[in-house]
Design a protein around this motif. Structure first.
Motif, mmCIF file in Angstrom:
data_model
loop_
_atom_site.group_PDB
_atom_site.id
_atom_site.type_symbol
_atom_site.label_atom_id
_atom_site.label_comp_id
_atom_site.label_asym_id
_atom_site.label_seq_id
_atom_site.Cartn_x
_atom_site.Cartn_y
_atom_site.Cartn_z
ATOM 1 N N GLU A 5 14.101 4.862 48.314
ATOM 2 C CA GLU A 5 13.205 3.823 48.826
ATOM 3 C C GLU A 5 13.485 2.509 48.100
ATOM 4 O OE1 GLU A 5 9.382 4.067 45.871
ATOM 5 O OE2 GLU A 5 9.638 5.744 47.250
ATOM 6 N N MET A 11 9.453 2.762 57.891
ATOM 7 C CA MET A 11 8.137 2.625 57.264
ATOM 8 C C MET A 11 7.171 3.740 57.662
ATOM 9 S SD MET A 11 7.360 -1.485 57.277
ATOM 10 C CE MET A 11 5.944 -1.242 56.191
ATOM 11 N N ASP A 54 3.289 5.141 53.089
ATOM 12 C CA ASP A 54 3.753 4.493 51.860
ATOM 13 C C ASP A 54 3.969 5.560 50.789
ATOM 14 O OD1 ASP A 54 4.208 2.913 49.594
ATOM 15 O OD2 ASP A 54 2.805 1.366 50.258
ATOM 16 N N SER A 88 8.389 -7.035 55.260
ATOM 17 C CA SER A 88 9.578 -6.318 55.727
ATOM 18 C C SER A 88 10.044 -6.857 57.075
ATOM 19 C CB SER A 88 9.272 -4.824 55.836
ATOM 20 O OG SER A 88 8.904 -4.294 54.580
ATOM 21 N N SER A 95 3.072 -5.307 53.313
ATOM 22 C CA SER A 95 4.332 -4.561 53.411
ATOM 23 C C SER A 95 5.000 -4.704 54.773
ATOM 24 C CB SER A 95 4.109 -3.079 53.084
ATOM 25 O OG SER A 95 3.185 -2.489 53.979
ATOM 26 N N PHE A 96 4.230 -4.562 55.842
ATOM 27 C CA PHE A 96 4.848 -4.690 57.165
ATOM 28 C C PHE A 96 5.339 -6.116 57.390
ATOM 29 C CE2 PHE A 96 4.332 -6.092 61.587
ATOM 30 C CZ PHE A 96 5.397 -5.397 62.139
ATOM 31 N N THR A 143 5.885 0.421 48.781
ATOM 32 C CA THR A 143 5.426 -0.831 48.154
ATOM 33 C C THR A 143 5.433 -0.838 46.632
ATOM 34 O OG1 THR A 143 3.106 -0.127 48.173
ATOM 35 C CG2 THR A 143 3.928 -1.338 50.109
ATOM 36 N N PHE A 147 1.778 3.512 59.173
ATOM 37 C CA PHE A 147 2.812 3.483 58.142
ATOM 38 C C PHE A 147 2.514 4.499 57.034
ATOM 39 C CE2 PHE A 147 2.704 -1.055 59.689
ATOM 40 C CZ PHE A 147 3.766 -0.887 60.555
#
Length: 426
Positions: A257, A355, A61, A336, A332-333, A306, A59
């Motif tokens: 975002e 992501m 960020d 989401s 975050s994953f 994030t 991912f």
């Protein structure tokens, strides 16, 4: 030390950038992927048995506060990257509101040098204005030469619109992204929570949605007038979404975002009078949350980031006096996935696209793809595992997560960054 060779065996390989989804093996040599196929093999390689797991590109960020230099009691570059690794984040863009601010080549070089041994690739967003003061432009070319890839005054808007416009016009020539914190400071005088029914119940002054909306409208207007790109940070209101959607339809070069907390939580959390639920922009109303979900679904919002913002327990102890911000990379994953995939809004491939693939494209970095010759940045996930968010088990220095006590679905089981296993529960 990077193993000579690493074999990820038996994973579901989900590679949205190339529309691939199959069971196979990934062979890694050094920091690169050397082969990806159903039968890739090397008898001398270290093996990760990934049967039952999904391999996705690590991912990316676009919005992280590492607090280094100056606030290393909250987080530092190495601890922040450990948190990133635990969340499958292999590349991150760190924001410049440190002490000193990232407004000199020396500070850019300090971050990049310290990040050489970190568990994630660190990219630097340098300050647009000196001392984040919002009025005097930094030497953008010098910051770029030092290694910064983006520009932002995040934490505050660039108050002087002429200064913002000059930065936005010069950034494309330098190959830099302008990431805009959209806020009208005259409207955003109170920092407690969203202005609405919950703020009335608590008897507190709130930040109106108009504070964000006016800032978003200004940045879009500048991008449209000068035909230059801009990236809108941490979108949280339904009106900002409408402005961005309209701008994209008109051909304005705008990307955006939002953060997982705006997809899963609302300002009703503030009834707990717990400062871990206070961030800027604040958690909004249910109508705004639903607008964020629809905007992610239809592509109006390009990426999920994030705004990882660590604070110490002592700082967060007082509901009204605490600084804004929450940590987020480790959740975050899962947050989401819980908000978007478990509910049927997105497929897993579409979530990974938002992501990993799309953020890498926005930042212009090498990431987001699983393929021979590509950088070996991979997250192994169990998309069906449910887990309880325990702040005491987080890997960064701070514990201020708004998802504490929640059961989320989707777990990062291992992370490979540059061919090195930087996190593993296997």
């Amino acid at each position: 030390m990077t193993p000579k060779r690493l074999l990820i065996r038996g994973a579901r390989i989900l590679n949205p950038a190339r529309h691939e989804d199959y069971i196979g093996n990934i062979l890694i040599a050094g920091d690169r992927i050397s082969a990806v196929s159903e039968h890739a093999c090397d008898p001398d390689a270290e093996v990760i048995d990934a049967h039952g797991l999904t391999a996705v590109p690590g991912f990316v960020d676009l919005h992280v506060h590492l607090r280094d230099p100056g606030f290393t009691d909250k987080e530092d570059i190495l601890s922040g990257c450990r948190a990133a690794a635990a969340g499958g984040v292999t590349s991150l863009l760190c924001m410049p509101n440190t002490k000193p601010a990232v407004d000199t080549p020396e500070t850019v070089r300090y971050i990049l040098d310290k990040a050489k041994d970190a568990d994630a690739h660190v990219y630097v967003a340098a300050a647009i204005t000196k001392g984040l003061g919002g009025a005097e432009l930094n030497d953008l070319e010098a910051l770029r030469k030092a290694g910064a890839v983006a520009l932002s005054d995040d934490g505050r808007p660039v108050v002087d619109t002429a200064c913002l416009a000059e930065a936005m016009c010069r950034a494309p020539e330098l190959g830099m992204l302008v990431a805009a914190h959209c806020e009208d400071l005259y409207l955003a005088k109170k920092w407690y929570l969203n202005e609405g029914e919950i703020s009335k119940q608590l008897g507190l002054s709130g930040v109106p949605a108009a504070a964000e909306d006016c800032g978003t409208a200004r940045e879009i207007a500048v991008a449209a007038a000068y035909d230059v790109p801009v990236h809108i940070c941490h979108v949280s209101t339904r009106t900002s979404v409408a402005l961005i959607r309209d701008a994209k339809a008109r051909g304005v070069q705008v990307t955006a975002e939002t953060a997982p907390h705006y997809l899963l939580l609302t300002d009703e959390e503030l009834l707990k009078r717990d400062a871990d639920y206070r961030m800027n922009p604040p958690l909004r109303a249910e109508e705004d949350r639903l607008a964020m979900i629809e905007a992610v679904r239809d592509g109006t919002i390009d990426a999920i980031a994030t705004d990882h913002a660590p604070h110490t327990p002592a700082e967060k102890a007082d509901f009204l006096k605490a600084p804004n911000g929450s940590v987020g990379m480790e959740t975050s994953f899962a947050a989401s996935y819980t908000a978007l995939v478990k509910t049927g809004v997105l497929t897993l491939a579409e979530l990974v696209e938002r992501m990993s693939v799309r953020p890498a494209q926005i930042l212009g970095i090498e990431a987001g793809v699983i393929g021979a010759g590509e950088i070996a940045d991979i997250a192994l996930i169990d998309e069906h595992e449910e887990w309880l968010v325990d702040p005491d088990k987080l890997h960064g220095k701070s514990r201020n997560t708004p998802f504490k006590g929640m059961t989320l679905t989707g777990k990062v089981k291992a992370t490979v960054c540059g061919g090195r296993v930087v996190y593993s529960e296997l």
